[in-house]
Design a protein around this motif. Sequence first.
Motif, short mmCIF file in Angstrom:
data_model
loop_
_atom_site.label_atom_id
_atom_site.label_comp_id
_atom_site.label_asym_id
_atom_site.label_seq_id
_atom_site.Cartn_x
_atom_site.Cartn_y
_atom_site.Cartn_z
N THR A 1 46.65 53.65 22.96
CA THR A 1 48.05 54.08 22.95
C THR A 1 48.63 53.87 21.55
OG1 THR A 1 48.81 51.86 23.45
CG2 THR A 1 48.33 53.29 25.35
N LEU A 2 49.85 54.34 21.36
CA LEU A 2 50.53 54.11 20.07
C LEU A 2 50.60 52.61 19.78
CD1 LEU A 2 52.24 54.93 17.62
CD2 LEU A 2 54.24 55.02 19.12
N SER B 1 48.30 61.98 16.24
CA SER B 1 49.54 62.14 17.01
C SER B 1 50.38 60.87 17.01
CB SER B 1 49.24 62.60 18.43
OG SER B 1 48.54 61.60 19.11
N SER B 2 49.74 59.70 16.84
CA SER B 2 50.55 58.48 16.72
C SER B 2 51.52 58.60 15.54
CB SER B 2 49.67 57.26 16.48
OG SER B 2 48.98 56.91 17.63
N GLY C 1 52.60 61.43 14.38
CA GLY C 1 53.59 62.41 14.79
C GLY C 1 54.73 61.75 15.53
N ARG C 2 54.40 60.81 16.41
CA ARG C 2 55.44 60.14 17.20
C ARG C 2 56.33 59.26 16.32
NH1 ARG C 2 52.62 57.67 22.33
NH2 ARG C 2 54.74 56.92 22.66
N LEU C 3 55.70 58.56 15.37
CA LEU C 3 56.50 57.70 14.48
C LEU C 3 57.39 58.55 13.56
CD1 LEU C 3 53.77 55.09 13.50
CD2 LEU C 3 55.68 54.76 15.08
N ALA D 1 58.53 61.55 14.25
CA ALA D 1 59.62 62.12 15.06
C ALA D 1 60.75 61.10 15.19
CB ALA D 1 59.09 62.52 16.44
N ARG D 2 60.35 59.84 15.38
CA ARG D 2 61.35 58.77 15.47
C ARG D 2 62.15 58.71 14.16
NH1 ARG D 2 58.62 53.15 17.15
NH2 ARG D 2 57.87 54.23 18.99
N ASP E 1 63.13 64.66 19.08
CA ASP E 1 62.21 64.51 20.22
C ASP E 1 60.92 65.26 19.97
OD1 ASP E 1 63.97 62.98 21.62
OD2 ASP E 1 64.94 64.71 22.56
N LEU F 1 57.56 66.30 18.07
CA LEU F 1 56.57 65.81 17.10
C LEU F 1 56.41 66.85 15.99
CD1 LEU F 1 55.86 63.77 19.34
CD2 LEU F 1 53.45 64.25 18.89
N ARG G 1 52.55 65.96 8.65
CA ARG G 1 52.53 64.50 8.88
C ARG G 1 52.05 63.75 7.66
NH1 ARG G 1 49.78 64.97 14.99
NH2 ARG G 1 51.53 66.15 15.87
#
Length: 269
Positions: free
Chosen positions: A169-170, A198-199, A201-203, A205-206, A211, A213, A219
Amino acid sequence: MGVLNVTPDSFSDGGRFLAADAAVAHGRRLIDEGADWVDVGGESTRPGAEPVPVEEELRRVVPVVEALAAGGVQVSVDTRKPEVAEAAVAAGARMINDVSASLAPVAAATGAAFVAMHMRGDPRTMQHEPTYDDVVVEVRDALVASADAATAAGVDEVWIDPGIGFGKTLAHNLDLLANLDVLVATGYPVLVGTSRKSSLGRLLARADRSDALPPPGDRLAGSVATAAWAYHQGAAMVRAHEVAATVRAAEVVAASVRAGDREEQSWHR
Ligand code: HH2
């Protein structure tokens, strides 16, 4: 280590280098940008990816390895199949980068260097709720077991890689990145691959307060930041799609680390 995927479906560069001449040209470009190795792969290992038949993987990988190696490029082959690893080494590859950490016997028999990467399960299922009690300790222990076995089998050069995004997971990925020094302390050289994953991508996006990615090609900030962090923690190599920016960042980190070493020396004097 520059990434060269000769696949139709890799998560970030799928389809771009499927033609051998385009792949070879890109591999040479990665070297011009400062890569020490070009990592040639013919099977995507992104979450959910379907396996590729051995004949197809050989058809994708071998001509590209042959052309790059003939031109003096240090090539590693990114594969889980013994037949592909053997054929790639016969074509000039000098390192077997194995996300399944199962090909040490091929490395021992051929004299190639070997990367043992950590993965939970296989790409089709690995992101189905991975759990660990202590991801850092479990990954370290599994990697040391693989690397020790490879050494005992006769492999001269063994690398370890935490396998960012492979059955994690992240939170697991961040825990591993935060504690890379634990892997470095094993004494095996550490390779880290965060590029475009993708991890990140999530960071990102934050960071963007969004919301959505950003797509893999957007990235770079995350890829370079984590590469710099990995070098600072003592990693010996990173696996990157965008080599020029990564090399520039690595040079800056190396200069800072050297300066830090000098300070420490004068402190002790
Ligand atoms: N990540 C990927 C593939 N191979 N090898 C090592 N040693 N470490 C990694 O982190 C690693 C790897 C996944 O990235 P990519 O090759 O860009 O994508 P795909 O598997 O979709 O081809």
